[in-house]
Design a protein around this motif. Structure first.
Motif, PDB file in Angstrom:
ATOM      1  N   HIS A 197     -59.949  37.447 -63.033  1.00 43.15           N
ATOM      2  CA  HIS A 197     -59.433  36.128 -63.297  1.00 43.15           C
ATOM      3  C   HIS A 197     -58.456  35.592 -61.996  1.00 43.15           C
ATOM      4  O   HIS A 197     -58.547  34.255 -61.895  1.00 43.15           O
ATOM      5  N   SER A 198     -58.028  36.397 -61.285  1.00 43.58           N
ATOM      6  CA  SER A 198     -57.306  36.087 -59.720  1.00 43.58           C
ATOM      7  C   SER A 198     -58.068  35.230 -58.967  1.00 43.58           C
ATOM      8  O   SER A 198     -58.138  34.351 -58.317  1.00 43.58           O
ATOM      9  N   MET A 199     -59.337  35.698 -59.064  1.00 43.91           N
ATOM     10  CA  MET A 199     -60.492  35.303 -58.164  1.00 43.91           C
ATOM     11  C   MET A 199     -60.831  33.923 -58.556  1.00 43.91           C
ATOM     12  O   MET A 199     -60.926  33.099 -57.497  1.00 43.91           O
ATOM     13  N   GLN A 200     -61.033  33.714 -59.597  1.00 43.05           N
ATOM     14  CA  GLN A 200     -61.308  32.398 -60.384  1.00 43.05           C
ATOM     15  C   GLN A 200     -60.284  31.410 -59.912  1.00 43.05           C
ATOM     16  O   GLN A 200     -60.532  30.168 -59.537  1.00 43.05           O
ATOM     17  N   ASP A 201     -58.902  31.740 -60.096  1.00 40.16           N
ATOM     18  CA  ASP A 201     -57.808  30.940 -59.824  1.00 40.16           C
ATOM     19  C   ASP A 201     -57.931  30.413 -58.288  1.00 40.16           C
ATOM     20  O   ASP A 201     -57.639  29.378 -58.027  1.00 40.16           O
ATOM     21  N   GLU A 202     -58.170  31.456 -57.689  1.00 32.07           N
ATOM     22  CA  GLU A 202     -58.298  31.202 -55.902  1.00 32.07           C
ATOM     23  C   GLU A 202     -59.324  30.384 -55.577  1.00 32.07           C
ATOM     24  O   GLU A 202     -59.403  29.385 -54.831  1.00 32.07           O
ATOM     25  N   PHE A 203     -60.438  30.466 -56.375  1.00 30.15           N
ATOM     26  CA  PHE A 203     -61.879  29.638 -56.040  1.00 30.15           C
ATOM     27  C   PHE A 203     -61.488  28.276 -56.592  1.00 30.15           C
ATOM     28  O   PHE A 203     -61.668  27.294 -55.959  1.00 30.15           O
ATOM     29  N   ILE A 204     -60.571  28.285 -57.767  1.00 28.82           N
ATOM     30  CA  ILE A 204     -60.239  26.644 -58.177  1.00 28.82           C
ATOM     31  C   ILE A 204     -59.383  26.049 -57.421  1.00 28.82           C
ATOM     32  O   ILE A 204     -59.425  25.035 -56.858  1.00 28.82           O
ATOM     33  N   CYS A 205     -58.435  27.031 -56.812  1.00 33.13           N
ATOM     34  CA  CYS A 205     -57.532  26.467 -55.930  1.00 33.13           C
ATOM     35  C   CYS A 205     -58.150  25.724 -54.680  1.00 33.13           C
ATOM     36  O   CYS A 205     -57.980  24.495 -54.212  1.00 33.13           O
ATOM     37  N   GLN A 206     -59.327  26.311 -54.003  1.00 23.91           N
ATOM     38  CA  GLN A 206     -59.942  25.878 -52.802  1.00 23.91           C
ATOM     39  C   GLN A 206     -60.838  24.640 -53.443  1.00 23.91           C
ATOM     40  O   GLN A 206     -60.857  23.621 -52.569  1.00 23.91           O
ATOM     41  N   TYR A 207     -61.338  24.698 -54.445  1.00 24.89           N
ATOM     42  CA  TYR A 207     -62.041  23.654 -55.113  1.00 24.89           C
ATOM     43  C   TYR A 207     -61.445  22.174 -55.247  1.00 24.89           C
ATOM     44  O   TYR A 207     -61.746  21.136 -54.535  1.00 24.89           O
ATOM     45  N   LYS A 208     -59.960  22.217 -55.486  1.00 25.58           N
ATOM     46  CA  LYS A 208     -58.960  21.259 -55.780  1.00 25.58           C
ATOM     47  C   LYS A 208     -58.596  20.796 -54.364  1.00 25.58           C
ATOM     48  O   LYS A 208     -58.447  19.543 -54.223  1.00 25.58           O
ATOM     49  N   TYR A 209     -58.529  21.720 -53.438  1.00 22.05           N
ATOM     50  CA  TYR A 209     -58.180  21.269 -52.013  1.00 22.05           C
ATOM     51  C   TYR A 209     -59.314  20.541 -51.506  1.00 22.05           C
ATOM     52  O   TYR A 209     -59.152  19.485 -50.947  1.00 22.05           O
ATOM     53  N   PHE A 210     -60.766  20.721 -51.798  1.00 23.05           N
ATOM     54  CA  PHE A 210     -61.785  20.005 -51.065  1.00 23.05           C
ATOM     55  C   PHE A 210     -61.640  18.612 -52.008  1.00 23.05           C
ATOM     56  O   PHE A 210     -61.899  17.268 -51.306  1.00 23.05           O
ATOM     57  N   LEU A 225     -68.333  16.750 -55.357  1.00 19.17           N
ATOM     58  CA  LEU A 225     -69.219  17.893 -55.150  1.00 19.17           C
ATOM     59  C   LEU A 225     -70.375  17.974 -56.093  1.00 19.17           C
ATOM     60  O   LEU A 225     -70.424  17.131 -57.163  1.00 19.17           O
ATOM     61  N   GLU A 226     -71.274  18.922 -56.055  1.00 16.89           N
ATOM     62  CA  GLU A 226     -72.543  19.148 -56.754  1.00 16.89           C
ATOM     63  C   GLU A 226     -72.404  20.051 -57.930  1.00 16.89           C
ATOM     64  O   GLU A 226     -72.954  20.101 -58.856  1.00 16.89           O
ATOM     65  N   PHE A 227     -70.965  20.354 -58.325  1.00 15.49           N
ATOM     66  CA  PHE A 227     -70.676  21.085 -59.447  1.00 15.49           C
ATOM     67  C   PHE A 227     -69.253  21.119 -59.624  1.00 15.49           C
ATOM     68  O   PHE A 227     -68.413  20.379 -58.866  1.00 15.49           O
ATOM     69  N   THR A 228     -68.712  21.019 -61.041  1.00 16.69           N
ATOM     70  CA  THR A 228     -67.568  20.661 -61.227  1.00 16.69           C
ATOM     71  C   THR A 228     -66.602  21.989 -61.638  1.00 16.69           C
ATOM     72  O   THR A 228     -67.057  23.029 -61.375  1.00 16.69           O
ATOM     73  N   ILE A 229     -65.501  21.772 -61.857  1.00 14.72           N
ATOM     74  CA  ILE A 229     -64.340  22.774 -62.190  1.00 14.72           C
ATOM     75  C   ILE A 229     -64.723  23.492 -63.573  1.00 14.72           C
ATOM     76  O   ILE A 229     -64.915  24.785 -63.547  1.00 14.72           O
ATOM     77  N   ASN A 230     -65.346  22.905 -64.614  1.00 13.39           N
ATOM     78  CA  ASN A 230     -66.050  23.227 -65.621  1.00 13.39           C
ATOM     79  C   ASN A 230     -66.989  24.363 -65.333  1.00 13.39           C
ATOM     80  O   ASN A 230     -67.245  25.425 -65.875  1.00 13.39           O
ATOM     81  N   ASP A 231     -67.988  23.892 -64.508  1.00 14.09           N
ATOM     82  CA  ASP A 231     -69.083  24.723 -64.098  1.00 14.09           C
ATOM     83  C   ASP A 231     -68.495  25.918 -63.637  1.00 14.09           C
ATOM     84  O   ASP A 231     -68.962  27.240 -63.823  1.00 14.09           O
ATOM     85  N   VAL A 232     -67.479  26.039 -62.409  1.00 13.00           N
ATOM     86  CA  VAL A 232     -66.991  27.160 -62.167  1.00 13.00           C
ATOM     87  C   VAL A 232     -66.378  28.178 -63.027  1.00 13.00           C
ATOM     88  O   VAL A 232     -66.647  29.205 -63.186  1.00 13.00           O
ATOM     89  N   LEU A 233     -65.681  27.426 -64.102  1.00 14.00           N
ATOM     90  CA  LEU A 233     -65.107  28.077 -65.130  1.00 14.00           C
ATOM     91  C   LEU A 233     -65.940  28.951 -65.875  1.00 14.00           C
ATOM     92  O   LEU A 233     -65.877  30.262 -66.398  1.00 14.00           O
ATOM     93  N   GLN A 234     -67.240  28.439 -66.290  1.00 13.29           N
ATOM     94  CA  GLN A 234     -68.514  28.790 -66.828  1.00 13.29           C
ATOM     95  C   GLN A 234     -69.040  29.792 -66.059  1.00 13.29           C
ATOM     96  O   GLN A 234     -69.745  30.915 -66.717  1.00 13.29           O
ATOM     97  N   PHE A 235     -69.377  29.957 -64.790  1.00 14.96           N
ATOM     98  CA  PHE A 235     -69.772  30.605 -63.891  1.00 14.96           C
ATOM     99  C   PHE A 235     -69.050  31.923 -64.056  1.00 14.96           C
ATOM    100  O   PHE A 235     -69.721  33.075 -64.292  1.00 14.96           O
ATOM    101  N   PHE A 236     -67.689  31.773 -63.837  1.00 20.83           N
ATOM    102  CA  PHE A 236     -67.014  33.201 -63.864  1.00 20.83           C
ATOM    103  C   PHE A 236     -67.072  33.838 -65.253  1.00 20.83           C
ATOM    104  O   PHE A 236     -67.171  34.944 -65.253  1.00 20.83           O
ATOM    105  N   SER A 237     -66.834  33.131 -66.253  1.00 17.10           N
ATOM    106  CA  SER A 237     -66.959  33.659 -67.572  1.00 17.10           C
ATOM    107  C   SER A 237     -68.371  34.277 -67.954  1.00 17.10           C
ATOM    108  O   SER A 237     -68.479  35.307 -68.475  1.00 17.10           O
ATOM    109  N   ASP A 238     -69.472  33.615 -67.607  1.00 16.60           N
ATOM    110  CA  ASP A 238     -70.994  34.078 -67.859  1.00 16.60           C
ATOM    111  C   ASP A 238     -70.956  35.409 -66.927  1.00 16.60           C
ATOM    112  O   ASP A 238     -71.568  36.086 -67.547  1.00 16.60           O
ATOM    113  N   ILE A 239     -70.654  35.345 -65.836  1.00 17.40           N
ATOM    114  CA  ILE A 239     -70.872  36.693 -64.898  1.00 17.40           C
ATOM    115  C   ILE A 239     -70.218  37.872 -65.500  1.00 17.40           C
ATOM    116  O   ILE A 239     -70.842  38.877 -65.839  1.00 17.40           O
ATOM    117  N   ALA A 240     -68.823  37.560 -65.856  1.00 21.37           N
ATOM    118  CA  ALA A 240     -67.984  38.752 -66.458  1.00 21.37           C
ATOM    119  C   ALA A 240     -68.669  39.089 -67.671  1.00 21.37           C
ATOM    120  O   ALA A 240     -68.818  40.524 -67.798  1.00 21.37           O
TER     121      ALA A 240
END
Length: 244
Positions: A197-210, A225-240
């Protein structure tokens, strides 16, 4: 004294990942027994003094093991074992050990964050480098909205970098990250979801910076970017979930 000697003489295993170190579990057993035996005893003050010495030995040796261990990253040894100490001290509710409990919690949180930051690193490295280059130019006095007129930072260059990070590529990178994290962590402390969950938060932080850099330096250019924050949340959730 006997407990302290055993702790200080602890030898690091070279074969397996670290997990919860035996003397950390032993401290929990020892404290449980001592609390039962000395409940309401006039030797309480002596016991509290002994606890303080014992916990100092535990903490010092966790730090030594973290440095010496070859199979598990230092920060993982630290945050897993200090999390265990924090949980033990929270459950025991010994007034005299409030400071030790706070210290264990702080070390757990600090090393968890350090691990997440270092291990996640820059998952979209070329984008990170691109924007760090822009920040360096801005620091030299170039206006943000004029950076795009420089050849190295033109809209075309940015679009080229963005194209390298398709949703499929990003998901693949996140999946490989999960496997590495899973290898580092032990099952008994059960912190994989917390770390993830912390990794996900950190990843989203970088995304928002871009996103904010694109908005400031390329206003009206309609670059995303070619993917959205919702995509990122979905990736982290699906993989877990796929690794449960």
């Amino acid at each position: 004294q006997n407990q302290i000697r055993v702790i200080e003489e602890f030898k690091v295993s070279k074969k397996s990942k670290c997990g919860i170190i035996t003397f950390v579990s032993k401290f929990e057993e020892f404290a449980d027994q001592a609390e039962t035996i000395f409940k309401g005893s006039e030797r309480r003050a002596d016991l509290d003094k002994a606890y303080s010495k014992l916990i100092k030995a535990v903490n010092d040796t966790i730090e030594r093991v973290a440095i010496e261990h070859q199979k598990t990253p230092r920060d993982v040894v630290m945050f897993e074992n200090f999390h265990h100490m924090f949980a033990t001290l929270s459950r025991l509710k010994i007034t005299h050990l409030e400071n030790e409990k706070r210290e264990a919690k702080q070390k757990y949180q600090d090393h968890l964050q350090a691990y997440v930051t270092a291990f996640l690193g820059k998952p979209l490295e070329k984008l990170s480098n691109f924007f760090e280059g822009i920040e360096a130019r801005v620091a030299q006095g170039v206006k943000e909205e004029e950076v795009g007129y420089q050849l190295a930072f033109s809209k075309q260059e940015l679009r080229k970098v963005i194209k390298e990070y398709t949703a499929k590529e990003v998901k693949k990178g996140i999946d490989s990250l999960y496997k590495k994290v899973e290898k580092n962590l032990c099952e008994e402390e059960n912190l994989l979801q917390v770390v993830w969950h912390s990794m996900q938060d950190e990843f989203i932080c970088q995304y928002k910076y871009f996103e904010s850099m694109i908005a400031r330096c390329y206003p009206g250019a309609n670059i995303v970017l070619e993917f959205t924050i919702n995509d990122v949340l979905q990736f982290f959730s699906d993989i877990a979930q796929s690794h449960y």
